[in-house]
Motif scaffolding. Structure first.
Motif, short mmCIF file in Angstrom:
data_model
loop_
_atom_site.label_atom_id
_atom_site.label_comp_id
_atom_site.label_asym_id
_atom_site.label_seq_id
_atom_site.Cartn_x
_atom_site.Cartn_y
_atom_site.Cartn_z
N LYS A 364 0.84 -1.20 0.00
CA LYS A 364 0.00 0.00 0.00
C LYS A 364 0.87 1.25 0.00
CE LYS A 364 -2.48 -0.16 3.75
NZ LYS A 364 -3.58 0.70 3.44
N THR A 365 0.24 2.38 -0.30
CA THR A 365 0.94 3.66 -0.23
C THR A 365 0.15 4.57 0.69
OG1 THR A 365 1.75 3.39 -2.47
CG2 THR A 365 1.81 5.61 -1.58
N ILE A 366 0.85 5.14 1.64
CA ILE A 366 0.20 6.03 2.62
C ILE A 366 0.57 7.46 2.27
CG2 ILE A 366 0.13 6.66 5.07
CD1 ILE A 366 1.24 3.68 5.52
N PHE A 367 -0.43 8.30 2.21
CA PHE A 367 -0.16 9.72 1.94
C PHE A 367 -0.12 10.46 3.27
CE2 PHE A 367 -2.12 13.91 1.80
CZ PHE A 367 -1.29 14.57 0.90
N ARG A 368 0.82 11.39 3.43
CA ARG A 368 0.79 12.23 4.64
C ARG A 368 1.16 13.67 4.33
NH1 ARG A 368 5.69 13.03 7.41
NH2 ARG A 368 4.46 13.52 9.23
N ASN A 369 0.49 14.58 5.04
CA ASN A 369 0.83 16.00 4.91
C ASN A 369 2.05 16.28 5.76
OD1 ASN A 369 -1.41 17.19 3.42
ND2 ASN A 369 -2.63 16.42 5.13
N ILE A 370 2.86 17.21 5.30
CA ILE A 370 4.01 17.61 6.11
C ILE A 370 3.69 18.91 6.81
CG2 ILE A 370 6.39 18.41 5.99
CD1 ILE A 370 6.90 16.62 3.74
N TYR A 376 11.54 20.12 9.16
CA TYR A 376 11.51 18.92 8.35
C TYR A 376 11.19 19.25 6.89
CZ TYR A 376 9.69 14.36 6.99
OH TYR A 376 9.44 13.20 6.36
N PHE A 377 10.49 20.37 6.72
CA PHE A 377 10.05 20.80 5.40
C PHE A 377 11.25 21.29 4.59
CE2 PHE A 377 7.13 22.15 2.39
CZ PHE A 377 7.22 23.49 2.12
N VAL A 378 11.48 20.73 3.41
CA VAL A 378 12.70 21.03 2.64
C VAL A 378 12.49 22.16 1.65
CG1 VAL A 378 14.50 19.99 1.22
CG2 VAL A 378 13.01 18.55 2.58
N ASN A 379 13.28 23.21 1.76
CA ASN A 379 13.39 24.22 0.69
C ASN A 379 12.08 24.82 0.19
OD1 ASN A 379 16.05 24.18 0.47
ND2 ASN A 379 16.19 22.89 -1.34
N GLY A 380 10.99 24.62 0.91
CA GLY A 380 9.72 25.14 0.44
C GLY A 380 9.20 24.43 -0.82
N LYS A 381 9.85 23.34 -1.22
CA LYS A 381 9.44 22.72 -2.48
C LYS A 381 8.55 21.50 -2.28
CE LYS A 381 13.55 23.68 -5.19
NZ LYS A 381 14.79 23.04 -5.55
N ILE A 382 8.63 20.91 -1.10
CA ILE A 382 7.95 19.63 -0.91
C ILE A 382 6.91 19.80 0.19
CG2 ILE A 382 8.34 17.27 -0.07
CD1 ILE A 382 11.22 17.66 -1.35
N ASP A 383 5.64 19.53 -0.13
CA ASP A 383 4.65 19.77 0.91
C ASP A 383 3.82 18.55 1.28
OD1 ASP A 383 3.46 19.94 -1.51
OD2 ASP A 383 3.01 22.08 -1.38
N ASP A 384 4.09 17.44 0.69
CA ASP A 384 3.45 16.22 1.16
C ASP A 384 4.38 15.07 0.84
OD1 ASP A 384 3.20 15.83 -1.60
OD2 ASP A 384 1.18 16.64 -1.62
N GLU A 385 4.08 13.94 1.43
CA GLU A 385 4.94 12.81 1.12
C GLU A 385 4.18 11.50 1.20
OE1 GLU A 385 8.22 13.08 3.83
OE2 GLU A 385 7.06 12.29 5.48
N TYR A 386 4.82 10.46 0.75
CA TYR A 386 4.18 9.16 0.61
C TYR A 386 5.05 8.11 1.29
CZ TYR A 386 1.69 11.80 -2.85
OH TYR A 386 0.93 12.77 -3.46
N ILE A 387 4.37 7.15 1.89
CA ILE A 387 5.11 6.02 2.45
C ILE A 387 4.73 4.81 1.62
CG2 ILE A 387 5.65 4.68 4.53
CD1 ILE A 387 4.45 6.97 6.20
N VAL A 388 5.70 4.30 0.88
CA VAL A 388 5.46 3.14 0.02
C VAL A 388 5.80 1.89 0.83
CG1 VAL A 388 6.16 1.96 -2.11
CG2 VAL A 388 6.05 4.48 -2.04
N VAL A 389 4.81 1.02 1.01
CA VAL A 389 5.05 -0.20 1.80
C VAL A 389 5.16 -1.39 0.85
CG1 VAL A 389 4.22 -1.63 3.72
CG2 VAL A 389 3.67 0.83 3.65
N LEU A 390 6.30 -2.07 0.92
CA LEU A 390 6.56 -3.21 0.04
C LEU A 390 6.83 -4.46 0.86
CD1 LEU A 390 9.22 -1.41 -2.24
CD2 LEU A 390 6.76 -1.67 -2.74
N ARG A 391 6.60 -5.62 0.26
CA ARG A 391 6.94 -6.88 0.93
C ARG A 391 7.80 -7.71 -0.02
NH1 ARG A 391 4.75 -12.17 2.68
NH2 ARG A 391 3.54 -12.26 0.76
N LYS A 392 8.86 -8.29 0.52
CA LYS A 392 9.72 -9.12 -0.33
C LYS A 392 9.02 -10.45 -0.60
CE LYS A 392 14.16 -11.49 -0.50
NZ LYS A 392 15.56 -11.51 -0.07
N ILE A 393 8.79 -10.76 -1.88
CA ILE A 393 8.16 -12.05 -2.18
C ILE A 393 9.15 -13.02 -2.82
CG2 ILE A 393 5.71 -11.41 -2.22
CD1 ILE A 393 6.03 -11.01 -5.27
#
Ligand SMILES: C[S@@+](CC[C@H](N)C(=O)[O-])C[C@H]1O[C@@H](n2cnc3c(N)ncnc32)[C@H](O)[C@@H]1O
Length: 462
Positions: A364-370, A376-393
């Motif tokens: 799944k991919t989780i969206f989060r606001n920063i 933590y906020f970088v350079n005023g360029k990035i305002d949200d981020e995603y957590i990509v959850v993977l499983r090794k198969i």
């Protein structure tokens, strides 16, 4: 959906028992289902506790992110890896939760900082600091350093901040700190981090009127945080590697969970941010500059070549993550969008699509606001981020060192990116007026980047 796992305002101890209690009382829900119950914005959470507060670090993630994954996906005694460990957030949280950890980062300041943040010092060690401060004070008064004893600063505007007097004070601190090295390496590292934090404070405040005062205050703060940390941390194995995430010096199938936040493309150069710290600490920032993933300093004339290079580097890093993970185990990658020449780069989408070629299943991919007001906020360029959850198969069929394999996948990603730009140019104009001609020119640059993939995905400096 009602959120059943929510982090309270307050210190980590509260936070830990709260999530533990909630997880225990909801044993019938799986770790994956639990991910949906967490309010990932952590708006009111305390993020700077214990040794997390020692030293600033750009684009670090908040401790609540690794903490939640560690609690949900591992048990005490398991091993957690962060291949881009930065200032060691994942390692500190692993130790607080009785898990072993491995941290890898190319930036030598990052691995030193991670080590210091996870190494307990006794009161007998801390007490020695008072006499060292007195010695530094006396040496500064004596003022017998020559100009030839001082380091040469890079020709950048920031260098003008450092007067000869300031350089002498810093050099005295550095010399006295050095005297501790042979006798007590851990205390020496601790003092180096206080010196590095002092340099950051001077640069951030553009004021170096009382350098010894800043150094002393920093050490007092660190001493208090260290005493608190010592009470809370557990004895665990912590391994730090100053190395490349594209070729990890870690055994295959030895890791139970990866939580990491890689560099973002075209967002920030760590070597530039830490140049002065590294210089004073005797570290080689040029070596790091060449190997830094996603760095601004690469491909100034055509940033889309930087994108191809970045995708190749991240693909290698993800293959390595797959290799070191045990079968069936999870990997959480936190990344934000960035932009190149008015085109939005959705890195998380590329990670998800590349993952399927290398033995991962996308869970799944989780969206989060920063929180934009935080550091933590970088350079005023990035305002949200995603957590990509993977499983090794399964194991990846292609190796991180296999250039043809890497080039083939990067080509697919770049072609998809090109189609996206063709259909909807200027997806990241952010309110700016950009001419159609200029946006059309981006396609020419993307074509050039596609043409040069085989060359640009090669690891530099080899
Ligand atoms: C977003 S930061 C990680 C921050 C970390 N999660 C924390 O909380 O401090 C990305 C890190 O990647 C590191 N990095 C860049 N290129 C690298 C490479 N080739 N191998 C390993 N680390 C690299 C940078 O030094 C930086 O510390």
């Amino acid at each position: 959906m009602e959120s059943i796992i929510e982090f309270k305002k307050g210190g980590q101890a509260d936070l830990g028992s709260y999530i533990d209690k909630k997880i225990k009382s909801n044993m019938n829900i799986s770790p994956i289902q639990s991910l949906d119950k967490i309010k990932w914005d952590f708006k009111d959470s305390q993020t700077q506790y214990l040794t997390h507060k020692y030293h600033s670090y750009p684009a670090r993630f908040i401790p609540q992110i690794p903490r939640a994954f560690i609690q949900l996906f591992t048990k005490e005694g398991d091993t957690i890896l962060d291949p881009f460990c930065g200032c060691g957030t994942t390692l500190v949280e692993s130790t607080l939760l009785k898990r072993h950890s491995i941290g890898n980062d190319f930036n030598p300041l990052a691995t030193l900082l991670s080590k210091v943040k996870t190494t307990s010092l006794s009161d007998q060690q801390l007490i020695k600091i008072d006499s060292l401060i007195k010695l530094i004070e006396a040496r500064i008064k004596k003022n017998n350093l020559k100009e030839s004893d001082l380091p040469e600063l890079p020709s950048r505007n920031i260098s003008k901040l450092f007067s000869k007097e300031m350089l002498k004070e810093l050099q005295v601190i550095k010399n006295i700190v050095k005297t501790v090295e042979a006798e007590d390496k851990n205390l020496h590292n601790y003092l180096l981090i206080a010196l590095s934090a002092t340099i950051r404070a001077i640069i951030e405040s553009e004021n170096g009127d009382n350098i010894l005062g800043i150094f002393e205050r920093k050490l007092n703060q660190m001493n208090n945080l260290m005493r608190e940390y010592r009470e809370t941390a557990h004895k665990t194995d912590i391994k730090l590697i100053n190395g490349d995430a594209r070729k990890l010096d870690i055994s295959s199938e030895s890791v139970d969970l990866i939580v990491t936040s890689p560099p973002y493309v075209n967002a920030l150069d760590y070597y530039r941010v830490h140049m002065y710290n590294m210089l004073w600490l005797g570290m080689d920032y040029n070596e790091f500059k060449i190997n830094e993933i996603g760095g601004h300093s690469h491909f100034l004339a055509n940033r889309f070549r930087l994108l191809a290079e970045y995708l190749g580097d991240m693909l290698r890093a993800m293959i390595e993550m797959n290799r070191v993970l045990k079968d069936g185990k999870y990997c959480a990658i936190v990344v934000g969008n960035s932009s190149i020449d008015y085109e939005m780069i959705e890195s998380y989408k590329h990670f998800i699509s590349m993952a399927k070629y290398i033995g991962f299943e996308h869970i799944k991919t989780i969206f989060r606001n920063i929180n934009k007001s935080s550091k933590y906020f970088v350079n005023g360029k990035i305002d949200d981020e995603y957590i990509v959850v993977l499983r090794k198969i399964k194991n990846s069929e292609g190796l991180a060192s296999d250039e043809d394999f890497i080039a083939k996948i990067v080509l697919k990603e770049m072609q998809n990116f090109r189609s996206k730009v063709e259909k909807k140019p200027g997806s990241s104009t952010r309110g700016k007026e950009v001419s159609a001609k200029r946006l059309k020119y981006n396609l020419v640059k993307i074509d050039e980047a596609i043409e040069k993939i085989n060359k640009d995905i090669k690891i530099k400096g080899n």
